[in-house]
Design a protein around this motif. Structure first.
Motif, PDB file in Angstrom:
ATOM      1  N   MET A  96       0.831  -1.203   0.000  1.00 10.12           N
ATOM      2  CA  MET A  96       0.000   0.000   0.000  1.00 10.12           C
ATOM      3  C   MET A  96       0.864   1.251   0.000  1.00 10.12           C
ATOM      4  O   MET A  96       0.626   2.191  -0.762  1.00 10.12           O
ATOM      5  N   ALA A  97       1.877   1.274   0.870  1.00  8.38           N
ATOM      6  CA  ALA A  97       2.744   2.446   0.953  1.00  8.38           C
ATOM      7  C   ALA A  97       3.470   2.694  -0.363  1.00  8.38           C
ATOM      8  O   ALA A  97       3.574   3.836  -0.820  1.00  8.38           O
ATOM      9  N   ASP A  98       3.944   1.633  -0.983  1.00  4.58           N
ATOM     10  CA  ASP A  98       4.667   1.779  -2.246  1.00  4.58           C
ATOM     11  C   ASP A  98       3.779   2.380  -3.332  1.00  4.58           C
ATOM     12  O   ASP A  98       4.182   3.299  -4.051  1.00  4.58           O
ATOM     13  N   ARG A  99       2.551   1.872  -3.449  1.00  2.00           N
ATOM     14  CA  ARG A  99       1.678   2.379  -4.515  1.00  2.00           C
ATOM     15  C   ARG A  99       1.237   3.821  -4.243  1.00  2.00           C
ATOM     16  O   ARG A  99       1.194   4.653  -5.161  1.00  2.00           O
ATOM     17  N   ALA A 100       0.929   4.125  -2.973  1.00  2.00           N
ATOM     18  CA  ALA A 100       0.434   5.455  -2.642  1.00  2.00           C
ATOM     19  C   ALA A 100       1.529   6.515  -2.767  1.00  2.00           C
ATOM     20  O   ALA A 100       1.316   7.585  -3.358  1.00  2.00           O
ATOM     21  N   VAL A 101       2.699   6.227  -2.220  1.00  2.00           N
ATOM     22  CA  VAL A 101       3.804   7.182  -2.319  1.00  2.00           C
ATOM     23  C   VAL A 101       4.214   7.372  -3.778  1.00  2.00           C
ATOM     24  O   VAL A 101       4.473   8.500  -4.220  1.00  2.00           O
ATOM     25  N   GLY A 102       4.242   6.285  -4.543  1.00  8.21           N
ATOM     26  CA  GLY A 102       4.566   6.401  -5.956  1.00  8.21           C
ATOM     27  C   GLY A 102       3.586   7.296  -6.688  1.00  8.21           C
ATOM     28  O   GLY A 102       3.978   8.138  -7.512  1.00  8.21           O
ATOM     29  N   ALA A 103       2.290   7.137  -6.394  1.00  8.06           N
ATOM     30  CA  ALA A 103       1.267   7.960  -7.040  1.00  8.06           C
ATOM     31  C   ALA A 103       1.432   9.430  -6.672  1.00  8.06           C
ATOM     32  O   ALA A 103       1.379  10.313  -7.541  1.00  8.06           O
ATOM     33  N   ILE A 104       1.643   9.701  -5.397  1.00  9.43           N
ATOM     34  CA  ILE A 104       1.766  11.089  -4.935  1.00  9.43           C
ATOM     35  C   ILE A 104       2.972  11.771  -5.568  1.00  9.43           C
ATOM     36  O   ILE A 104       2.882  12.905  -6.075  1.00  9.43           O
ATOM     37  N   ARG A 105       4.104  11.112  -5.564  1.00  9.87           N
ATOM     38  CA  ARG A 105       5.303  11.736  -6.130  1.00  9.87           C
ATOM     39  C   ARG A 105       5.180  11.910  -7.649  1.00  9.87           C
ATOM     40  O   ARG A 105       5.661  12.908  -8.208  1.00  9.87           O
ATOM     41  N   GLU A 106       4.523  10.962  -8.296  1.00  9.64           N
ATOM     42  CA  GLU A 106       4.307  11.083  -9.743  1.00  9.64           C
ATOM     43  C   GLU A 106       3.400  12.270 -10.073  1.00  9.64           C
ATOM     44  O   GLU A 106       3.693  13.067 -10.964  1.00  9.64           O
ATOM     45  N   TRP A 107       2.286  12.391  -9.338  1.00  7.69           N
ATOM     46  CA  TRP A 107       1.369  13.509  -9.567  1.00  7.69           C
ATOM     47  C   TRP A 107       2.022  14.845  -9.217  1.00  7.69           C
ATOM     48  O   TRP A 107       1.812  15.857  -9.911  1.00  7.69           O
ATOM     49  N   ASP A 108       2.808  14.883  -8.164  1.00  6.64           N
ATOM     50  CA  ASP A 108       3.449  16.129  -7.771  1.00  6.64           C
ATOM     51  C   ASP A 108       4.392  16.631  -8.869  1.00  6.64           C
ATOM     52  O   ASP A 108       4.382  17.823  -9.216  1.00  6.64           O
ATOM     53  N   ALA A 109       5.193  15.720  -9.419  1.00  5.47           N
ATOM     54  CA  ALA A 109       6.112  16.104 -10.494  1.00  5.47           C
ATOM     55  C   ALA A 109       5.346  16.542 -11.739  1.00  5.47           C
ATOM     56  O   ALA A 109       5.715  17.521 -12.407  1.00  5.47           O
ATOM     57  N   ARG A 110       4.271  15.841 -12.033  1.00  6.94           N
ATOM     58  CA  ARG A 110       3.463  16.179 -13.210  1.00  6.94           C
ATOM     59  C   ARG A 110       2.804  17.550 -13.070  1.00  6.94           C
ATOM     60  O   ARG A 110       2.828  18.368 -14.009  1.00  6.94           O
ATOM     61  N   ILE A 111       2.237  17.830 -11.919  1.00  6.68           N
ATOM     62  CA  ILE A 111       1.553  19.109 -11.712  1.00  6.68           C
ATOM     63  C   ILE A 111       2.543  20.262 -11.708  1.00  6.68           C
ATOM     64  O   ILE A 111       2.274  21.328 -12.275  1.00  6.68           O
ATOM     65  N   GLU A 112       3.705  20.051 -11.097  1.00 11.42           N
ATOM     66  CA  GLU A 112       4.717  21.113 -11.140  1.00 11.42           C
ATOM     67  C   GLU A 112       5.184  21.360 -12.567  1.00 11.42           C
ATOM     68  O   GLU A 112       5.372  22.513 -12.976  1.00 11.42           O
ATOM     69  N   ALA A 113       5.359  20.309 -13.358  1.00 12.74           N
ATOM     70  CA  ALA A 113       5.794  20.467 -14.743  1.00 12.74           C
ATOM     71  C   ALA A 113       4.748  21.221 -15.575  1.00 12.74           C
ATOM     72  O   ALA A 113       5.094  22.015 -16.449  1.00 12.74           O
ATOM     73  N   GLU A 114       3.471  20.974 -15.275  1.00 20.00           N
ATOM     74  CA  GLU A 114       2.401  21.596 -16.056  1.00 20.00           C
ATOM     75  C   GLU A 114       2.031  22.995 -15.587  1.00 20.00           C
ATOM     76  O   GLU A 114       1.634  23.838 -16.387  1.00 20.00           O
ATOM     77  N   HIS A 115       2.153  23.235 -14.266  1.00 14.37           N
ATOM     78  CA  HIS A 115       1.645  24.495 -13.710  1.00 14.37           C
ATOM     79  C   HIS A 115       2.704  25.346 -13.015  1.00 14.37           C
ATOM     80  O   HIS A 115       2.379  26.431 -12.524  1.00 14.37           O
ATOM     81  N   GLY A 116       3.920  24.867 -12.941  1.00 18.43           N
ATOM     82  CA  GLY A 116       4.985  25.648 -12.344  1.00 18.43           C
ATOM     83  C   GLY A 116       5.226  25.325 -10.878  1.00 18.43           C
ATOM     84  O   GLY A 116       4.426  24.645 -10.233  1.00 18.43           O
ATOM     85  N   PRO A 117       6.328  25.826 -10.323  1.00 21.76           N
ATOM     86  CA  PRO A 117       6.744  25.461  -8.967  1.00 21.76           C
ATOM     87  C   PRO A 117       5.859  26.029  -7.861  1.00 21.76           C
ATOM     88  O   PRO A 117       5.978  25.613  -6.705  1.00 21.76           O
ATOM     89  N   ASP A 118       4.980  26.980  -8.176  1.00 22.15           N
ATOM     90  CA  ASP A 118       4.087  27.535  -7.163  1.00 22.15           C
ATOM     91  C   ASP A 118       2.715  26.880  -7.187  1.00 22.15           C
ATOM     92  O   ASP A 118       1.790  27.333  -6.493  1.00 22.15           O
ATOM     93  N   ALA A 119       2.555  25.824  -7.951  1.00 22.24           N
ATOM     94  CA  ALA A 119       1.258  25.151  -8.071  1.00 22.24           C
ATOM     95  C   ALA A 119       0.852  24.516  -6.748  1.00 22.24           C
ATOM     96  O   ALA A 119       1.683  24.041  -5.976  1.00 22.24           O
ATOM     97  N   ILE A 120      -0.453  24.510  -6.495  1.00 23.46           N
ATOM     98  CA  ILE A 120      -1.029  23.861  -5.320  1.00 23.46           C
ATOM     99  C   ILE A 120      -2.018  22.819  -5.798  1.00 23.46           C
ATOM    100  O   ILE A 120      -2.849  23.082  -6.669  1.00 23.46           O
ATOM    101  N   TRP A 121      -1.925  21.617  -5.248  1.00 21.28           N
ATOM    102  CA  TRP A 121      -2.863  20.578  -5.652  1.00 21.28           C
ATOM    103  C   TRP A 121      -3.333  19.797  -4.428  1.00 21.28           C
ATOM    104  O   TRP A 121      -2.743  19.893  -3.356  1.00 21.28           O
TER     105      TRP A 121
END
Length: 270
Positions: A127-152
């Protein structure tokens, strides 16, 4: 670096009745939970949210809907990796009964070694592996799309959020039972190139607007390492300020969370 608002769903009847819900279908928020979600939506109304990701379970989707209700907010995206732990044969049972099971002590003291019994039972490590992987993947994606000040925003479950926070704090999974995550609480994480910062944990009523990073001047030469620096002495906090703020103090600002009383039980995460 993007800022993650990590939200646990509001209260359900299973929570109130002491039942480990797991993936039980059709379980939405109870009256108290709907009130908590509405309050959360109001608290977050002024936050410039660029993305909302949620567990597929009804209680999380209802909570995510309250966050997305403000005009212009993005529609929540479902990611099954943020779903509840697969508790196997434990699912649907009373916590007071489960507390008598020999496995309960292992869940409390050595959760990294636990796999829940029965068909489909999941290990807490998986569970921890899948959840942490998802969070870090989404965080990198949102920063790439919306910039370093993005909030999600990510909406998930108690044990799942505890595992994500443990990872952000560089704690072994066996320590995650020390973390408390109440219904509809907010925890805030900022990931940087060298470390992650837990800015707030288990907040159920503080000023969320104070957690929005202020506009800052871009410094290309040291940006990566400066974002990862902690402010020696503790910094000035994350409230409004005048003038430019250093990247390191922006990265390390932490407000006081409203942590609940530490409880030894894992399964309030239902």
């Amino acid at each position: 670096m993007a800022t993650l608002f990590l939200v646990r769903h509001g209260r359900t009847k299973a929570n109130a009745d002491g039942i480990l819900a797991g993936w039980t279908p059709g379980l939405g928020l109870d009256e108290v939970g709907r009130g908590q979600a509405e309050k959360l939506g109001t608290r977050m109304a002024g936050i410039p949210v660029t993305g909302v990701v949620t567990s597929p379970l009804d209680r999380c989707q209802e909570t995510a809907g309250a966050v997305s209700a403000a005009d212009g907010r993005p529609v929540p995206v479902v990611d099954a990796r943020l779903g509840e732990v697969r508790y196997g044969e434990w699912e649907g049972q009373e916590l007071k009964k489960l507390a008598k099971d020999p496995l309960w002590k292992v869940v409390q003291q050595h959760p990294s070694g636990v796999r829940f019994p029965g068909d489909g039972g999941e290990s807490l490590r998986a569970m921890a592996d899948r959840a942490v992987g998802a969070i870090r993947e989404w965080d990198a994606r949102i920063e790439a799309e919306h910039g370093p000040d993005a909030i999600w925003v990510a909406v998930s479950h108690g044990d799942v959020i505890k595992a994500i926070l443990a990872d952000a704090l560089s704690l072994h999974l066996d320590q995650f039972q020390r973390i408390v995550v109440d219904p509809c609480s907010v925890s805030v994480i900022r990931y940087t190139p060298l470390r992650s910062f837990v800015v707030r944990s288990n907040d159920s009523g503080g000023d969320l607007a104070a957690l929005v990073p202020p506009a800052r001047k871009r410094r290309r030469s040291r940006r990566g390492t400066a974002d990862s620096d902690a402010a020696v002495g503790g910094g000035a906090g994350s409230g409004p300020s005048t003038g430019a703020r250093s990247a390191s103090s922006a990265a390390s600002s932490a407000g006081p969370g409203r942590a609940g009383t530490t409880r030894p039980s894992t399964a309030s995460s239902a």
